[in-house]
Design an enzyme around this catalytic site. Structure first.
Site, PDB file in Angstrom:
ATOM      1  N   ASP A   1     -19.449  14.324  23.331  1.00 41.18           N
ATOM      2  CA  ASP A   1     -20.862  14.426  23.728  1.00 41.18           C
ATOM      3  C   ASP A   1     -21.281  15.889  23.866  1.00 41.18           C
ATOM      4  O   ASP A   1     -21.832  16.307  24.893  1.00 41.18           O
ATOM      5  CB  ASP A   1     -21.117  13.680  25.033  1.00 41.18           C
TER       6      ASP A   1
ATOM      7  N   GLU B   1     -27.062   5.076  21.593  1.00 37.36           N
ATOM      8  CA  GLU B   1     -26.905   5.938  22.759  1.00 37.36           C
ATOM      9  C   GLU B   1     -27.009   7.398  22.335  1.00 37.36           C
ATOM     10  O   GLU B   1     -27.221   7.714  21.155  1.00 37.36           O
ATOM     11  CB  GLU B   1     -25.555   5.686  23.439  1.00 37.36           C
TER      12      GLU B   1
END
Length: 461
Positions: A86, A357
């Site tokens: 991420d 997401e």
């Protein structure tokens, strides 16, 4: 096939005794790490014909049509334990700053700096060990610090992030600092929290199975006029697998309707039998226990959804199979949200599976482009999509196919951010696994590729 499961705690791990078709096997799990469960499910598949975990399967991927440049391919500091999942890259006057997921490591959110995007120097952590916010759970196997992202707001730097609360629900927090290297001060309370989700399914004993909802993957977008928006995802994909297993325990006849392949039927039967024990485990361990059921469902996704619709009793499970991404105005002081949230994206394309997401919005030539990830983060099916809009809150129009998918060189590219490259042109920064790896707390590398925007289209260069 009907399974019987006996689970006994054993030191830091457990022993699972499995009985089915006249066969009894005992499996010792030395701990509750992801790899322990991968090894367990591989052994279970050999003995009982259940589904192999994806790390034990062979996948064919094409070579990358456009070069993905590796930037960080190993941990740059002994306290950085699982790489750069991420990744969020911010370009400032004094170079590039990177923050990344740390999961349950003692030190939360590594910070790195680079002048040239090739050489990265560790600059500490947002929350060094012992300084995490009081509202967030701490400890190995308990805490989860995910998806940090940094933005400059006036003379401050703000960092939004995901952490697990002490009630196990994931929430979004915000911290601020005078400099990207810190020191960072949290708001002192979550900015966005999830709510408990009543699945409508009876657990063993007849009580309703209520799962703790969560919110993850926040992104703060600052528009050219200084307006602030925050985007995030409802973590519903963490809700449906265990209720589905509980439903199959109560309604085993549904297994044959949901799945064609015998290995998937056996997998569903096993997970439904282990569900009562799984319900009492920590959140990530629950995820490991239902992982093969998720894989089986994704391989039969349209059929699974149709069968559940036909039952007329699985509405809450079906709802949880949709993961909306929301957007909302953020107050100028970063302490609260303004107005009402808007659902800007949902998972409605076949490649996205049960979730989308990791939203990230960038403005290019007057348009707003939202990059996002889809499908299951630890598997080769994970990829990066993009949508375009004329307003930060949409409506967004998606590109039908993913922009990036697994290749021979790298698997499961995901959770992108955008920053100007050394030449001032936009680049995409994202994580990916080395081939043959994947899953929670496994190393993820930082990669980049150049972008070109032409009207509503996005191209890799």
């Amino acid at each position: 096939m009907q399974f019987e499961i006996e689970a006994v705690e054993q030191g830091e791990g457990s022993r699972l005794t499995v009985r089915a078709d006249g066969l009894t096997k005992a499996y010792d799990l030395p701990g509750s790490e992801y790899q322990h469960y991968v090894d367990f499910f591989a052994a279970l598949a050999a003995d009982f014909g259940t589904r192999l975990p994806h790390l034990h399967r062979t996948f064919e991927h094409p070579p990358s049509a456009v070069l993905w440049q590796p930037l960080l391919t190993e941990n740059a500091h002994p306290q950085i334990l699982c790489g750069y999942g991420d990744p969020a890259v911010l370009k400032t006057d004094d170079g590039y700053w990177l923050v990344a997921t740390s999961n349950d490591a003692p030190d939360s959110f590594p910070i790195l700096h680079s002048d040239d995007l090739l050489h990265w120097e560790p600059q500490g952590f947002v929350f060094p060990e012992g300084t995490q916010p009081a509202w967030a759970a701490r400890g190995k196997g308990t805490s989860d610090f995910w998806a940090p992202e940094m933005v400059q707001v006036r003379a401050e730097y703000w960092l939004c992030y995901t952490a697990r609360r002490t009630n196990n629900a994931l929430a979004i927090g915000l911290a601020r600092a005078p400099h990207p290297a810190g020191p960072w001060t949290d708001n002192g309370r979550p900015l966005i929290i999830g709510e408990p989700v009543d699945t409508g399914v009876a657990a063993k004993g007849g009580e309703q199975l209520v799962m703790t909802g969560g919110v993850i993957d926040s992104h703060i977008f600052k528009d050219e006029d200084g307006s602030l928006f925050i985007f995030w995802k409802d973590d519903r994909n963490g809700v449906w697998p265990l209720p589905l297993a509980a439903l199959l325990c109560e309604r085993p006849e549904l297994i044959d309707q949901l799945f064609d392949r015998e290995e998937d039927r056996r997998t569903a039967a096993f997970v439904s039998a282990v569900a009562p024990w799984a319900a009492g485990r920590k959140p990530m361990e629950r995820f490991f226990l239902v992982g093969t059921l998720i894989d089986a469902a994704l391989d039969n996704w349209e059929r699974v959804q149709q069968v559940l619709r036909d039952t007329g009793i699985a509405g809450a499970i079906l709802d949880a199979m949709t993961t909306p991404v929301h957007g909302q105005r953020l107050s100028d002081d970063g302490e609260s949200l303004v107005g009402d949230p808007v659902t800007v994206l949902t998972n409605d394309l076949s490649w996205e599976g049960h979730l989308i997401e990791g939203p990230f919005v960038t403005r290019q030539d007057g348009r707003y482009y939202m990059f996002y990830a889809g499908n299951d983060f630890g598997t080769p099916a994970y990829g990066i999509g993009v949508a375009v809009a004329d307003d930060p809150l949409g409506p967004y129009t998606k590109r039908t196919l993913p922009l990036l998918q697994s290749t021979r060189e790298w698997t499961a590219p995901g959770h992108a951010s955008v920053a100007p490259g050394l030449n001032g042109k936009p680049q995409l920064f994202f994580h990916a696994f080395h081939p043959g790896t994947g899953g929670y707390n496994e190393f993820r590398a930082l990669l980049t590729t150049r972008l070109r925007f032409e009207g509503p289209e996005v191209f890799l260069e």
